[in-house]
Motif scaffolding. Structure first.
Motif, mmCIF file in Angstrom:
data_model
loop_
_atom_site.group_PDB
_atom_site.id
_atom_site.type_symbol
_atom_site.label_atom_id
_atom_site.label_comp_id
_atom_site.label_asym_id
_atom_site.label_seq_id
_atom_site.Cartn_x
_atom_site.Cartn_y
_atom_site.Cartn_z
ATOM 1 N N SER A 61 -25.503 10.028 23.621
ATOM 2 C CA SER A 61 -25.952 11.403 23.381
ATOM 3 C C SER A 61 -25.770 12.297 24.601
ATOM 4 O O SER A 61 -25.554 13.507 24.464
ATOM 5 C CB SER A 61 -27.418 11.416 22.935
ATOM 6 O OG SER A 61 -28.246 10.786 23.890
ATOM 7 N N GLU A 62 -25.853 11.717 25.818
ATOM 8 C CA GLU A 62 -25.644 12.523 27.027
ATOM 9 C C GLU A 62 -24.192 12.975 27.121
ATOM 10 O O GLU A 62 -23.910 14.130 27.470
ATOM 11 C CB GLU A 62 -26.023 11.706 28.271
ATOM 12 C CG GLU A 62 -27.510 11.416 28.410
ATOM 13 C CD GLU A 62 -28.325 12.667 28.622
ATOM 14 O OE1 GLU A 62 -27.757 13.699 29.040
ATOM 15 O OE2 GLU A 62 -29.543 12.634 28.367
ATOM 16 N N ILE A 63 -23.268 12.082 26.825
ATOM 17 C CA ILE A 63 -21.848 12.437 26.863
ATOM 18 C C ILE A 63 -21.507 13.420 25.749
ATOM 19 O O ILE A 63 -20.674 14.314 25.927
ATOM 20 C CB ILE A 63 -20.970 11.171 26.737
ATOM 21 C CG1 ILE A 63 -21.384 10.125 27.778
ATOM 22 C CG2 ILE A 63 -19.499 11.517 26.876
ATOM 23 C CD1 ILE A 63 -21.295 10.606 29.215
ATOM 24 N N VAL A 64 -22.178 13.273 24.606
ATOM 25 C CA VAL A 64 -21.915 14.161 23.467
ATOM 26 C C VAL A 64 -22.286 15.608 23.800
ATOM 27 O O VAL A 64 -21.663 16.546 23.284
ATOM 28 C CB VAL A 64 -22.663 13.665 22.210
ATOM 29 C CG1 VAL A 64 -22.663 14.710 21.106
ATOM 30 C CG2 VAL A 64 -22.022 12.376 21.693
ATOM 31 N N GLY A 74 -27.725 6.665 34.842
ATOM 32 C CA GLY A 74 -26.300 6.769 35.081
ATOM 33 C C GLY A 74 -25.594 7.719 34.135
ATOM 34 O O GLY A 74 -24.778 8.541 34.560
ATOM 35 N N SER A 75 -25.894 7.631 32.840
ATOM 36 C CA SER A 75 -25.228 8.483 31.854
ATOM 37 C C SER A 75 -25.489 9.948 32.138
ATOM 38 O O SER A 75 -24.568 10.776 32.112
ATOM 39 C CB SER A 75 -25.708 8.129 30.445
ATOM 40 O OG SER A 75 -25.459 6.778 30.139
ATOM 41 N N ALA A 76 -26.754 10.284 32.412
ATOM 42 C CA ALA A 76 -27.111 11.674 32.678
ATOM 43 C C ALA A 76 -26.488 12.163 33.983
ATOM 44 O O ALA A 76 -26.018 13.305 34.069
ATOM 45 C CB ALA A 76 -28.627 11.823 32.726
ATOM 46 N N MET A 77 -26.462 11.299 35.009
ATOM 47 C CA MET A 77 -25.911 11.721 36.300
ATOM 48 C C MET A 77 -24.418 11.996 36.205
ATOM 49 O O MET A 77 -23.929 13.022 36.707
ATOM 50 C CB MET A 77 -26.184 10.654 37.361
ATOM 51 C CG MET A 77 -25.685 11.029 38.749
ATOM 52 S SD MET A 77 -26.421 12.555 39.403
ATOM 53 C CE MET A 77 -28.088 11.955 39.787
ATOM 54 N N VAL A 78 -23.677 11.100 35.573
ATOM 55 C CA VAL A 78 -22.246 11.326 35.405
ATOM 56 C C VAL A 78 -22.017 12.576 34.563
ATOM 57 O O VAL A 78 -21.137 13.400 34.857
ATOM 58 C CB VAL A 78 -21.570 10.096 34.760
ATOM 59 C CG1 VAL A 78 -20.107 10.389 34.432
ATOM 60 C CG2 VAL A 78 -21.658 8.894 35.698
ATOM 61 N N ARG A 79 -22.810 12.736 33.504
ATOM 62 C CA ARG A 79 -22.703 13.925 32.662
ATOM 63 C C ARG A 79 -22.949 15.198 33.468
ATOM 64 O O ARG A 79 -22.254 16.216 33.296
ATOM 65 C CB ARG A 79 -23.710 13.806 31.529
ATOM 66 C CG ARG A 79 -23.650 14.840 30.390
ATOM 67 C CD ARG A 79 -24.178 16.222 30.709
ATOM 68 N NE ARG A 79 -25.365 16.246 31.512
ATOM 69 C CZ ARG A 79 -26.607 16.180 31.038
ATOM 70 N NH1 ARG A 79 -26.804 16.086 29.756
ATOM 71 N NH2 ARG A 79 -27.641 16.252 31.859
#
Length: 374
Positions: free
Chosen positions: A113-116, A345-350
């Motif tokens: 969902s973060e990448i979306v 990690g997902s949120a930081m990369v996003r």
């Protein structure tokens, strides 16, 4: 050869503010996960977060290397990939806090969902800049927009992750406002929300989601269960006073009273140790970030650039508002990370991908100025 004007128009303020906030996040993370008597200054959380920041920076510099207009070509494939990944989450996803949010690839887990959120920024921007879409879109285009947004919205809500779904909706609707919204659509939208509020409350929300909303109105009714997070967060923030208790001296998180201290409630950890002064410093950084992002919206060379910049601005704006409002008890606890500071990690990369998108727009605004001067 890279045009020197691209480097000249790189927005260093956005970059440095994002970098400082990421550094603040690392400092805060160390305190939130610090164990008395541990050896060395590094722990697994700190190492992982540092690694994700490096990966995010690589993604950012990769994104600024080509013109953002080329993203319109891949917007539909990206959208399809995002929807497929959201479906896969429901089928093979790993559960976290009662919701299916993660897909595991060996030792790596990422929250789709973060990448979306970023995918939807690109998709809506490409759609809004297409030839068939004009300012103040008509009924047909509004219907296209709603269908495009509702598909990932519903899939995320089914996980269930209503907080992220609502954030996604707010981000996309904020972008839509750049195109212009007629009064009748606003009035119709408000009427529709009022009409569906009752059935959604009774049949769409799970019991724990209702409890979280009720806890905002009366957090002391059930202080050991539904109101526990907010109650402990308020204690931590209030005990920080003007200048805080000092680094590594916060008692609420050190004694493990404060839940999710390194993720959703990282802001409370910072407030306890650095007080009102530290809170004002961090919020000032966010205000500066948002100011520069809004400036990129206004200075973009075309509609797609404006929409991308507005989408990135909306991501940061709504996540800060929701997280801080949640930590202060003004909004329900929905599991919203604080950009650049919360662990994940997902949120930081996003976050850094989003910075790369808006820097891409900022770096190429000289074309817009040149065309206006002709």
């Amino acid at each position: 050869m890279i045009d020197r004007r691209l480097i000249e128009y790189f927005d260093w303020v956005i970059f440095f503010v994002a970098f400082v906030l990421s550094s603040v996040g690392l400092v805060n993370l160390y305190s939130a996960t610090y164990v008395t008597g541990s050896q060395g200054i590094l722990n697994s959380y700190l190492v992982k977060q540092g690694l994700w920041i490096v990966i995010g920076l690589i993604c950012m510099f990769g994104l600024v290397s080509f013109d953002y207009k080329h993203l319109s070509i891949v917007s539909i494939p990206l959208y399809v990939i995002g929807v497929i990944l959201l479906i896969l989450v429901l089928v093979i996803g790993e559960e976290s806090h009662g919701a299916l949010r993660w897909i595991a690839l060996g030792p790596i887990r990422f929250q789709v969902s973060e990448i979306v959120k970023v995918i939807m920024v690109i998709t809506v921007a490409a759609w809004g800049a297409s030839d068939g879409v004009t300012l103040y879109p008509g009924a047909g285009k509004v219907a296209q927009f709603l269908i495009m947004v509702l598909v990932p919205f519903i899939l995320i809500a089914i996980e269930p992750d209503l907080g992220t779904a609502l954030a996604l909706g707010l981000i996309c609707c904020t972008m839509f406002f750049v195109l212009g919204v007629r009064k009748r659509w606003l009035i119709g939208g408000m009427v529709f929300l009022l009409m569906v509020a009752y059935p959604v409350w009774n049949y769409g929300l799970k019991e724990y989601q209702k409890d979280r909303i009720k806890a905002v109105l009366n957090p002391d009714k059930d202080p050991q269960r539904t109101g526990y997070h907010v109650r402990q967060s308020k204690i931590a923030i209030g005990s920080g006073g003007l200048s805080g208790k000092g680094y590594l001296k916060g008692t609420q998180h050190r004694l493990r009273f404060l839940p999710e201290r390194h993720t959703d409630f990282a802001f409370a950890v910072w407030a306890e140790e650095f007080g009102f002064t530290g809170v004002c410093a961090v919020l000032s950084l966010y205000l500066l970030l948002l100011y520069r992002c809004f400036w990129c919206v206004l200075s973009a060379r075309d509609r797609m650039g404006s929409l991308i910049a507005m989408g990135v601005t909306a991501i940061f704006m709504w996540e800060v508002i929701i997280n801080v409002g949640m930590v202060l008890g003004f909004l329900p606890v929905v599991g919203m990370p604080l950009p650049f500071i919360s662990y994940g990690g997902s949120a930081m990369v996003r976050n850094w991908i989003a910075v790369g998108l808006i820097e891409n727009v900022a770096m190429r605004r000289f074309n817009y100025r040149a065309s206006k001067g002709r």
